[in-house]
Design a protein around this motif. Sequence first.
Motif, PDB file in Angstrom:
ATOM      1  N   PHE A   7       0.945   5.357  -0.116  1.00  0.00           N
ATOM      2  CA  PHE A   7       0.104   6.673   0.135  1.00  0.00           C
ATOM      3  C   PHE A   7       1.099   7.856  -0.445  1.00  0.00           C
ATOM      4  O   PHE A   7       2.261   7.994   0.015  1.00  0.00           O
ATOM      5  CB  PHE A   7       0.184   6.909   1.615  1.00  0.00           C
ATOM      6  N   ARG A  49      -1.645  13.078  -6.790  1.00  0.00           N
ATOM      7  CA  ARG A  49      -2.034  12.147  -7.832  1.00  0.00           C
ATOM      8  C   ARG A  49      -1.214  12.190  -8.873  1.00  0.00           C
ATOM      9  O   ARG A  49      -1.052  11.213  -9.529  1.00  0.00           O
ATOM     10  CB  ARG A  49      -3.390  12.739  -8.373  1.00  0.00           C
ATOM     11  N   ILE A  74      -3.015   5.104  -2.690  1.00  0.00           N
ATOM     12  CA  ILE A  74      -4.066   6.019  -2.098  1.00  0.00           C
ATOM     13  C   ILE A  74      -3.187   7.493  -2.075  1.00  0.00           C
ATOM     14  O   ILE A  74      -2.261   7.708  -1.930  1.00  0.00           O
ATOM     15  CB  ILE A  74      -4.290   5.737  -0.665  1.00  0.00           C
ATOM     16  N   THR A  76       0.931  -0.881  -0.065  1.00  0.00           N
ATOM     17  CA  THR A  76       0.000   0.048   0.043  1.00  0.00           C
ATOM     18  C   THR A  76       0.989   1.342   0.032  1.00  0.00           C
ATOM     19  O   THR A  76       1.931   1.195   0.619  1.00  0.00           O
ATOM     20  CB  THR A  76      -0.856  -0.041   1.174  1.00  0.00           C
ATOM     21  N   THR A 113       1.232  12.019  -1.840  1.00  0.00           N
ATOM     22  CA  THR A 113       0.679  13.359  -1.351  1.00  0.00           C
ATOM     23  C   THR A 113      -0.126  13.977  -2.665  1.00  0.00           C
ATOM     24  O   THR A 113      -0.785  14.842  -2.364  1.00  0.00           O
ATOM     25  CB  THR A 113       1.596  14.214  -0.830  1.00  0.00           C
ATOM     26  N   ALA A 133      -3.073  10.714  -0.021  1.00  0.00           N
ATOM     27  CA  ALA A 133      -3.514  11.098   1.065  1.00  0.00           C
ATOM     28  C   ALA A 133      -2.632  12.541   1.440  1.00  0.00           C
ATOM     29  O   ALA A 133      -1.613  12.546   1.623  1.00  0.00           O
ATOM     30  CB  ALA A 133      -2.958  10.319   2.233  1.00  0.00           C
ATOM     31  N   GLU A 134      -3.195  13.641   0.977  1.00  0.00           N
ATOM     32  CA  GLU A 134      -2.687  14.958   1.200  1.00  0.00           C
ATOM     33  C   GLU A 134      -2.027  15.433   2.309  1.00  0.00           C
ATOM     34  O   GLU A 134      -1.386  16.278   2.755  1.00  0.00           O
ATOM     35  CB  GLU A 134      -3.617  15.931   0.470  1.00  0.00           C
ATOM     36  N   THR A 135      -2.442  14.595   3.542  1.00  0.00           N
ATOM     37  CA  THR A 135      -2.100  15.071   4.730  1.00  0.00           C
ATOM     38  C   THR A 135      -0.977  14.404   5.601  1.00  0.00           C
ATOM     39  O   THR A 135      -0.818  14.087   6.626  1.00  0.00           O
ATOM     40  CB  THR A 135      -3.303  14.918   5.729  1.00  0.00           C
ATOM     41  N   LEU A 136       0.147  13.495   4.589  1.00  0.00           N
ATOM     42  CA  LEU A 136       1.230  12.952   5.067  1.00  0.00           C
ATOM     43  C   LEU A 136       2.018  14.102   5.901  1.00  0.00           C
ATOM     44  O   LEU A 136       1.935  15.318   5.467  1.00  0.00           O
ATOM     45  CB  LEU A 136       2.018  12.289   4.079  1.00  0.00           C
TER      46      LEU A 136
END
Length: 137
Positions: free
Chosen positions: A79, A83, A107, A77, A81, A109-112
């Motif tokens: 993640f 696309r 995925i 998986t 930040t 996930a803009e909030t890493l």
Amino acid sequence: MFERYDPPGVAPPIGNYAHALEVPAGWRLLFISGQVPERPDGSVPDGFEAQCHAAWTNVLAALAAAGLGPEHLVKVTTFLTRRDQAEMNSEIRRAHLGDTRPALTVIVAETLSTPWLLEIEAIAAGPGRSHLPDPRS
């Protein structure tokens, strides 16, 4: 090594992954926590490409510590930040994994946590017993 399933009636994988994998009975599992692009000295490389290589280096180091290699990955998986990092992520993953085709999820996930641009977690399976003592004994 693993039974791969790309079932009829489901669109074929668009990348270097399998829709599903089955781990043989008796194999041990290794769960790798999300690996971030930090080097052993705590520094974080600049830019997505360098960070992606650093995160994969950490995943492969965790595998090696357990006596496993990229061919033992069954689920990854990632993640991201943004696309627009997806294509480069795929290219770098293929460079590190070669022909290995784990089950895969990506995925955005803009909030890493800053300054990390990605994080990679994985599950691997390998033959034989763990080198750890059996807690039941």
